[in-house]
Scaffold this motif. Sequence first.
Motif, short mmCIF file in Angstrom:
data_model
loop_
_atom_site.label_atom_id
_atom_site.label_comp_id
_atom_site.label_asym_id
_atom_site.label_seq_id
_atom_site.Cartn_x
_atom_site.Cartn_y
_atom_site.Cartn_z
N LEU A 164 16.06 -48.18 5.58
CA LEU A 164 15.83 -49.57 5.18
C LEU A 164 14.56 -50.13 5.82
CD1 LEU A 164 19.46 -51.02 5.37
CD2 LEU A 164 18.31 -49.84 3.48
N PHE A 210 15.82 -56.74 3.14
CA PHE A 210 15.79 -55.30 3.29
C PHE A 210 15.40 -54.67 1.96
CE2 PHE A 210 18.92 -54.77 7.04
CZ PHE A 210 17.88 -54.44 7.91
N HIS A 212 14.47 -50.60 0.13
CA HIS A 212 14.61 -49.15 0.27
C HIS A 212 13.36 -48.50 -0.32
CE1 HIS A 212 16.11 -45.04 -0.42
NE2 HIS A 212 17.00 -45.30 0.50
N PHE A 271 24.95 -54.44 4.56
CA PHE A 271 23.67 -54.53 5.25
C PHE A 271 23.56 -55.81 6.06
CE2 PHE A 271 22.78 -52.58 0.99
CZ PHE A 271 22.62 -51.27 1.42
#
Length: 426
Positions: A164, A210, A212, A271
């Motif tokens: 992340l 966050f 990816h 998360f």
Amino acid sequence: MSRRSFLGDMLQTLVERSTARPGTGDDRSIRDMCLSLLASEGEVSGIALAQNILDRYKRMDTGEKLAFFQFLNVELEIDPKALQGAVTRFTASNDITDYRAIGALAEPRRQELLRRLNQPTGATQALVNMRKDLIEAVKTSPDLARTDLDFKHLLRSWFNRGFLVLRQISWETPASILEKIVEYEAVHAIHDWDDLRRRLYPQDRRCFAFFHPSMPDEPLIFVEVALTMTVPNSIQHVLSENRDPRAAHETNVAVFYSISNCQAGLAGISFGSLLIKQVAAELHQELPQLETFVTLSPIPRLSKYLAEQKHTPRAAEVLSGTAEPEQVREAARDYLLSAKDAKGRPYDPVARFHLGNGAQIYAVHAEADLSENGRKQSRGAMVNYQYELSQIEQNHEKFVQEGEICLAPALRAEVKAASKKNRAMA
């Protein structure tokens, strides 16, 4: 925070991947293509086939998707008898070959299929979207929960903390991402671009998300932060159009007032705890004078709980809208402290989240969210959860091991006084 461009930062985090050539037509059924992909050993041909399967899936209707999930669930299931035989052999031999056989047989073949489907560029997003469809399918076909567990197992690996990337969302962030922040805001709706600008542009406002590396244009979760001088008691004040912004260095409280998950296909893969703790660390590094880290959180099940208790005078009065603000506040406070679900956990999901992450209840407020949704779900009440950085681990252990709900000193004294008063009146 670094002032390099947003996309520049994201590009530096991208892992190198092989680029699949565009998928070509394939007349086979999706079942046959999946079985072929499992049998394929060639990387290039496997990537092209995986792309064809994902393209085919995207064109399916709901019924066809359900049939696809049933194929994964039934035909790519583990073989219990074969697994039992491998366990028996290993128990007798203690041989590495038999041990390896247990590992191979204990994993459903659909897990390997999903890994191979995740090879083309953009496949991770496609599989996250696929799980969103699966979650809906489980509601009417509970047997698919087995396949959902396998999706969740793999997604937890692919989206673990090491992958992340935390990025600050600002007014300079690309419009395509800002549009998604507006779309995904789940707590306090962003009404227009002016509203969004008020949440991002002033010095005393922050937003972090966050991402990816495989989904650089798709936020996974984001948090909106207000930098203030005092702990706020209403969302109206935080989001006011007429407030006077402060310089960031003149604040000493960081308020996490909205946390929104963006990807329905990642449900159950949390998360939020990581995000709050990392953002707190980032803010403290940037602004060392910040002393207090709190949320301003909704109490989403308060009205539902009171409806179940409507035979009691206080619950009935609060639900009717005739209760005094202090009565609403006390009802909300007592609900957070005593209402439990069937497993003995706090009934309120937001409370479970923050208390489980090591926060403590700081204060409860009436008339804190006067929006239509705020009145509907909690009669306007909201709560501050405090992340006392030096006590997070201790609070977490107390909550998990003993079920103890940690309170800030002032609230603890208030609860003690109320309990004493109630005993005297009894």
